[in-house]
Write an enzyme that holds these catalytic residues in place. Structure first.
Site, PDB file in Angstrom:
ATOM      1  N   SER A  69       0.832  -1.202   0.000  1.00  0.00           N
ATOM      2  CA  SER A  69       0.000   0.000   0.000  1.00  0.00           C
ATOM      3  C   SER A  69       0.869   1.255   0.000  1.00  0.00           C
ATOM      4  CB  SER A  69      -0.905   0.025   1.233  1.00  0.00           C
ATOM      5  OG  SER A  69      -1.717  -1.117   1.285  1.00  0.00           O
TER       6      SER A  69
HETATM    7  N1  SAH Z   1      -0.860  -4.938   4.122  1.00  0.00           N
HETATM    8  C1  SAH Z   1      -0.175  -5.169   2.882  1.00  0.00           C
HETATM    9  C2  SAH Z   1      -1.058  -4.818   1.689  1.00  0.00           C
HETATM   10  C3  SAH Z   1      -0.998  -5.909   0.697  1.00  0.00           C
HETATM   11  S1  SAH Z   1      -2.202  -5.858  -0.585  1.00  0.00           S
HETATM   12  C4  SAH Z   1       1.152  -4.468   2.833  1.00  0.00           C
HETATM   13  O1  SAH Z   1       1.462  -3.669   3.739  1.00  0.00           O
HETATM   14  O2  SAH Z   1       1.932  -4.707   1.915  1.00  0.00           O
HETATM   15  C5  SAH Z   1      -3.479  -6.904   0.057  1.00  0.00           C
HETATM   16  C6  SAH Z   1      -3.091  -8.325   0.394  1.00  0.00           C
HETATM   17  O3  SAH Z   1      -4.293  -8.987   0.806  1.00  0.00           O
HETATM   18  C7  SAH Z   1      -2.539  -9.156  -0.765  1.00  0.00           C
HETATM   19  O4  SAH Z   1      -1.306  -9.698  -0.396  1.00  0.00           O
HETATM   20  C8  SAH Z   1      -3.598 -10.230  -0.973  1.00  0.00           C
HETATM   21  O5  SAH Z   1      -3.058 -11.485  -1.397  1.00  0.00           O
HETATM   22  C9  SAH Z   1      -4.208 -10.341   0.409  1.00  0.00           C
HETATM   23  N2  SAH Z   1      -5.552 -10.923   0.452  1.00  0.00           N
HETATM   24  C10 SAH Z   1      -6.580 -10.772  -0.420  1.00  0.00           C
HETATM   25  N3  SAH Z   1      -7.654 -11.497  -0.040  1.00  0.00           N
HETATM   26  C11 SAH Z   1      -7.305 -12.118   1.135  1.00  0.00           C
HETATM   27  C12 SAH Z   1      -7.972 -13.008   2.010  1.00  0.00           C
HETATM   28  N4  SAH Z   1      -9.215 -13.450   1.780  1.00  0.00           N
HETATM   29  N5  SAH Z   1      -7.315 -13.439   3.104  1.00  0.00           N
HETATM   30  C13 SAH Z   1      -6.037 -13.039   3.362  1.00  0.00           C
HETATM   31  N6  SAH Z   1      -5.347 -12.196   2.560  1.00  0.00           N
HETATM   32  C14 SAH Z   1      -5.963 -11.739   1.452  1.00  0.00           C
END
Ligand code: SAH
Length: 224
Positions: A69
């Site tokens: 993000s």
């Molecule tokens: N908090 C992260 C943001 C990553 S983007 C950071 O600081 O980098 C969002 C993430 O959510 C992705 O890695 C994606 O694979 C994950 N995601 C999406 N759906 C999900 C689910 N149902 N359960 C767990 N993770 C999920």
């Protein structure tokens, strides 16, 4: 496979200070949140090919078509969750691990869940790296889980805070159930674009407040 730049060069430190000024201008006030962003080496959380861009105020690609993000977004969601010191936090969407690191820097006990096996493995390794641990004032408490965030982590509930870092259309009751009394849940709610929403649980009832518009990758059911 991800290759990382493990050095913290002076120009990275300078760029972090610049970045903090920028997000302060965007309205982030909490000094502890700003300190976390100023201290943590965001370039550790991306592939080496993006290291030079890690202090731009933008999201960047990570593995599996996911993103780390934007720093402003991380700061915004974190500020909505404050205070987090000593609190038990569930993060849904570990991704790069940067948001989890920011929360742990601030003294939270972070339980973070990711649906992509490879991301889960890569990020859990990163979060144990001595080179990263040196940046924390005290040893961070971060526990990584592989699984579907829609189910939460029932064995660890209740949580004082829940943060969702992927776009969700509607919060499932399961997650509200895993939120403790006086707990906060922050999530980007919506489809094509999302409204940052803060839910507060008081006497078992959920109160809702909305903030600005954001863009996140979608939350997807099941694991891969
Ligand atoms: N908090 C992260 C943001 C990553 S983007 C950071 O600081 O980098 C969002 C993430 O959510 C992705 O890695 C994606 O694979 C994950 N995601 C999406 N759906 C999900 C689910 N149902 N359960 C767990 N993770 C999920």
């Amino acid at each position: 496979m991800i290759i990382r730049e493990w050095e913290d060069k002076p120009h990275y430190r300078g760029a972090r200070e610049q970045l903090v000024k920028e997000i302060e201008n965007q309205g982030i006030k909490d000094p502890n949140v700003l300190e976390a962003i100023k201290t943590l080496p965001r370039h550790f959380f991306v592939n080496i090919s993006y290291a030079d861009r890690a202090y731009e105020n933008r999201p960047l690609p990570i593995d599996k078509d996911q993103t780390i993000s934007q720093p402003y977004t991380v700061a915004f969601q974190t500020e909505l969750l404050m205070p987090v010191k000593g609190k038990k936090v569930l993060e849904i969407g570990t991704g790069s691990g940067y948001q989890a690191a920011v929360l742990a820097f601030l003294g939270a006990e972070v339980h973070t869940i990711e649906r992509h096996k490879e991301l889960y493995v890569e990020t859990s390794e990163l979060l144990q790296q001595e080179k990263l641990l040196e940046f924390f004032p005290v040893h961070p408490k971060i526990y990584c889980y592989y699984g579907d965030g829609y189910k939460g982590i029932p064995d660890e509930a209740p949580f004082d805070r829940i943060i969702i870092t992927a776009a969700i259309k509607e919060i499932p009751q399961t997650l509200f159930d895993q939120l403790g009394e006086n707990g906060l849940l922050v999530a980007p709610v919506g489809d094509n674009y999302q409204i940052m929403t803060k839910f507060t649980k008081k006497k078992g009832k959920i109160k809702e407040e909305t903030f600005g518009t954001f863009l996140f990758v979608p939350m997807i059911k099941g694991t891969e």
